[in-house]
Design a protein around this motif. Sequence first.
Motif, PDB file in Angstrom:
ATOM      1  N   GLU A   1       0.842  -1.190   0.000  1.00  8.82           N
ATOM      2  CA  GLU A   1       0.000   0.000   0.000  1.00  8.82           C
ATOM      3  C   GLU A   1       0.883   1.248   0.000  1.00  8.82           C
ATOM      4  O   GLU A   1       1.689   1.437   0.900  1.00  8.82           O
ATOM      5  N   VAL A   2       0.740   2.078  -1.030  1.00 11.38           N
ATOM      6  CA  VAL A   2       1.553   3.292  -1.128  1.00 11.38           C
ATOM      7  C   VAL A   2       0.723   4.550  -0.911  1.00 11.38           C
ATOM      8  O   VAL A   2       1.271   5.629  -0.695  1.00 11.38           O
ATOM      9  N   VAL A   3      -0.590   4.407  -0.979  1.00 15.01           N
ATOM     10  CA  VAL A   3      -1.464   5.555  -0.747  1.00 15.01           C
ATOM     11  C   VAL A   3      -2.786   5.068  -0.172  1.00 15.01           C
ATOM     12  O   VAL A   3      -3.303   4.025  -0.560  1.00 15.01           O
ATOM     13  N   SER A   4      -3.283   5.816   0.809  1.00 15.29           N
ATOM     14  CA  SER A   4      -4.603   5.581   1.377  1.00 15.29           C
ATOM     15  C   SER A   4      -5.134   6.945   1.790  1.00 15.29           C
ATOM     16  O   SER A   4      -4.535   7.616   2.637  1.00 15.29           O
ATOM     17  N   GLU A   5      -6.219   7.362   1.180  1.00 16.36           N
ATOM     18  CA  GLU A   5      -6.754   8.708   1.418  1.00 16.36           C
ATOM     19  C   GLU A   5      -8.268   8.624   1.535  1.00 16.36           C
ATOM     20  O   GLU A   5      -8.929   7.936   0.773  1.00 16.36           O
ATOM     21  N   ASP A   6      -8.813   9.356   2.528  1.00 16.36           N
ATOM     22  CA  ASP A   6     -10.256   9.407   2.718  1.00 16.36           C
ATOM     23  C   ASP A   6     -10.844  10.628   2.023  1.00 16.36           C
ATOM     24  O   ASP A   6     -10.207  11.699   1.979  1.00 16.36           O
ATOM     25  N   TYR A   7     -12.069  10.470   1.523  1.00 23.56           N
ATOM     26  CA  TYR A   7     -12.770  11.527   0.794  1.00 23.56           C
ATOM     27  C   TYR A   7     -14.231  11.562   1.226  1.00 23.56           C
ATOM     28  O   TYR A   7     -14.786  10.552   1.649  1.00 23.56           O
ATOM     29  N   LYS A   8     -14.809  12.728   1.068  1.00 25.68           N
ATOM     30  CA  LYS A   8     -16.259  12.874   1.193  1.00 25.68           C
ATOM     31  C   LYS A   8     -16.744  13.307  -0.180  1.00 25.68           C
ATOM     32  O   LYS A   8     -16.231  14.265  -0.760  1.00 25.68           O
ATOM     33  N   VAL A   9     -17.707  12.561  -0.712  1.00 26.75           N
ATOM     34  CA  VAL A   9     -18.292  12.844  -2.013  1.00 26.75           C
ATOM     35  C   VAL A   9     -19.806  12.837  -1.871  1.00 26.75           C
ATOM     36  O   VAL A   9     -20.348  12.399  -0.854  1.00 26.75           O
ATOM     37  N   GLY A  10     -20.475  13.309  -2.907  1.00 24.37           N
ATOM     38  CA  GLY A  10     -21.926  13.306  -2.883  1.00 24.37           C
ATOM     39  C   GLY A  10     -22.484  13.198  -4.280  1.00 24.37           C
ATOM     40  O   GLY A  10     -21.748  13.201  -5.267  1.00 24.37           O
ATOM     41  N   ALA A  11     -23.801  13.099  -4.319  1.00 27.51           N
ATOM     42  CA  ALA A  11     -24.505  13.060  -5.589  1.00 27.51           C
ATOM     43  C   ALA A  11     -25.754  13.918  -5.474  1.00 27.51           C
ATOM     44  O   ALA A  11     -26.468  13.845  -4.473  1.00 27.51           O
ATOM     45  N   ASP A  12     -25.963  14.746  -6.483  1.00 27.68           N
ATOM     46  CA  ASP A  12     -27.221  15.483  -6.547  1.00 27.68           C
ATOM     47  C   ASP A  12     -28.138  14.702  -7.471  1.00 27.68           C
ATOM     48  O   ASP A  12     -28.000  13.490  -7.607  1.00 27.68           O
ATOM     49  N   CYS A  13     -29.044  15.357  -8.121  1.00 27.62           N
ATOM     50  CA  CYS A  13     -29.974  14.661  -9.013  1.00 27.62           C
ATOM     51  C   CYS A  13     -29.314  14.210 -10.310  1.00 27.62           C
ATOM     52  O   CYS A  13     -29.809  13.291 -10.969  1.00 27.62           O
ATOM     53  N   CYS A  14     -28.223  14.867 -10.678  1.00 28.67           N
ATOM     54  CA  CYS A  14     -27.635  14.647 -11.999  1.00 28.67           C
ATOM     55  C   CYS A  14     -26.218  14.094 -11.978  1.00 28.67           C
ATOM     56  O   CYS A  14     -25.872  13.269 -12.816  1.00 28.67           O
ATOM     57  N   HIS A  15     -25.411  14.589 -11.057  1.00 29.04           N
ATOM     58  CA  HIS A  15     -23.977  14.281 -11.104  1.00 29.04           C
ATOM     59  C   HIS A  15     -23.412  14.068  -9.702  1.00 29.04           C
ATOM     60  O   HIS A  15     -23.986  14.498  -8.712  1.00 29.04           O
ATOM     61  N   VAL A  16     -22.241  13.455  -9.671  1.00 27.64           N
ATOM     62  CA  VAL A  16     -21.489  13.320  -8.431  1.00 27.64           C
ATOM     63  C   VAL A  16     -20.641  14.584  -8.237  1.00 27.64           C
ATOM     64  O   VAL A  16     -20.375  15.309  -9.190  1.00 27.64           O
ATOM     65  N   TYR A  17     -20.237  14.819  -6.993  1.00 24.64           N
ATOM     66  CA  TYR A  17     -19.387  15.974  -6.712  1.00 24.64           C
ATOM     67  C   TYR A  17     -18.464  15.676  -5.536  1.00 24.64           C
ATOM     68  O   TYR A  17     -18.763  14.838  -4.694  1.00 24.64           O
ATOM     69  N   HIS A  18     -17.334  16.369  -5.526  1.00 22.76           N
ATOM     70  CA  HIS A  18     -16.298  16.231  -4.499  1.00 22.76           C
ATOM     71  C   HIS A  18     -16.586  17.219  -3.380  1.00 22.76           C
ATOM     72  O   HIS A  18     -16.875  18.391  -3.639  1.00 22.76           O
ATOM     73  N   ILE A  19     -16.492  16.769  -2.138  1.00 25.44           N
ATOM     74  CA  ILE A  19     -16.704  17.653  -0.989  1.00 25.44           C
ATOM     75  C   ILE A  19     -15.387  17.906  -0.269  1.00 25.44           C
ATOM     76  O   ILE A  19     -15.021  19.053  -0.025  1.00 25.44           O
ATOM     77  N   SER A  20     -14.674  16.835   0.060  1.00 20.89           N
ATOM     78  CA  SER A  20     -13.403  17.014   0.773  1.00 20.89           C
ATOM     79  C   SER A  20     -12.451  15.862   0.478  1.00 20.89           C
ATOM     80  O   SER A  20     -12.857  14.808   0.018  1.00 20.89           O
ATOM     81  N   GLY A  21     -11.192  16.123   0.774  1.00 21.19           N
ATOM     82  CA  GLY A  21     -10.108  15.174   0.504  1.00 21.19           C
ATOM     83  C   GLY A  21      -9.262  15.698  -0.626  1.00 21.19           C
ATOM     84  O   GLY A  21      -9.769  16.272  -1.575  1.00 21.19           O
ATOM     85  N   ASP A  22      -7.965  15.517  -0.524  1.00 21.20           N
ATOM     86  CA  ASP A  22      -7.015  16.049  -1.514  1.00 21.20           C
ATOM     87  C   ASP A  22      -7.041  15.212  -2.786  1.00 21.20           C
ATOM     88  O   ASP A  22      -6.736  14.016  -2.752  1.00 21.20           O
ATOM     89  N   LEU A  23      -7.391  15.828  -3.900  1.00 21.15           N
ATOM     90  CA  LEU A  23      -7.468  15.129  -5.186  1.00 21.15           C
ATOM     91  C   LEU A  23      -6.130  15.116  -5.934  1.00 21.15           C
ATOM     92  O   LEU A  23      -6.029  14.515  -6.993  1.00 21.15           O
ATOM     93  N   GLU A  24      -5.109  15.790  -5.381  1.00 20.83           N
ATOM     94  CA  GLU A  24      -3.770  15.773  -5.966  1.00 20.83           C
ATOM     95  C   GLU A  24      -2.801  15.324  -4.887  1.00 20.83           C
ATOM     96  O   GLU A  24      -2.531  16.066  -3.937  1.00 20.83           O
ATOM     97  N   LEU A  25      -2.313  14.102  -5.030  1.00 18.07           N
ATOM     98  CA  LEU A  25      -1.449  13.514  -4.010  1.00 18.07           C
ATOM     99  C   LEU A  25      -0.018  13.379  -4.537  1.00 18.07           C
ATOM    100  O   LEU A  25       0.188  13.008  -5.684  1.00 18.07           O
ATOM    101  N   THR A  26       0.935  13.670  -3.648  1.00 20.15           N
ATOM    102  CA  THR A  26       2.348  13.510  -3.990  1.00 20.15           C
ATOM    103  C   THR A  26       2.943  12.440  -3.092  1.00 20.15           C
ATOM    104  O   THR A  26       2.891  12.558  -1.877  1.00 20.15           O
ATOM    105  N   LEU A  27       3.499  11.408  -3.728  1.00 21.73           N
ATOM    106  CA  LEU A  27       4.168  10.338  -2.986  1.00 21.73           C
ATOM    107  C   LEU A  27       5.653  10.622  -2.916  1.00 21.73           C
ATOM    108  O   LEU A  27       6.264  11.004  -3.896  1.00 21.73           O
ATOM    109  N   GLU A  28       6.212  10.418  -1.756  1.00 22.18           N
ATOM    110  CA  GLU A  28       7.653  10.648  -1.552  1.00 22.18           C
ATOM    111  C   GLU A  28       8.428   9.418  -1.878  1.00 22.18           C
ATOM    112  O   GLU A  28       8.056   8.321  -1.719  1.00 22.18           O
TER     113      GLU A  28
END
Length: 145
Positions: free
Chosen positions: A118-145
């Motif tokens: 395992e090199v990455v593990s990240e938690d996110y909060k997402v949602g869906a409205d009537c039409c599409h999904v959307y991002h609420i929280s969590g970093d969508l750009e990750l840098t691995l060292e």
Amino acid sequence: MNHKSHIKNPCTLLFLCLVFLFQSCSEKDNEKCDGACTEEYRTIIVKIVDSEDQPVALDSFKVVNLKNGRDLTIQVEEEVLQSIRERGSYPLFSDKYVQEYIQQQLDINFTGLIEGEEVVSEDYKVGADCCHVYHISGDLELTLE
């Protein structure tokens, strides 16, 4: 002079009852689907790069619903997977799940592996409205060292 107010029109009474009813609804109850969705298909993407800003090619990745452990990993064909690895851009959550999670938010986890580790593990909060999904929280750009 005696003043009495009588509502004689049943439509007026119905209208007043409906106004009262709608004003007493919660904000979530007032979120309605009006059917005016765009025809685009949305996918929330996690971009993973190394310390030199080069895309990271994961051997595998998994997305799970943290509430119930359900696997939400978007399955892709091998040639698409190769393109995903070359860009380091992995699908997190897509419109595939709109109907199932309509008007909801959920906590999910993205896990990526290279050579079984395992090199990455990240938690996110997402949602869906009537039409599409959307991002609420969590970093969508990750840098691995």
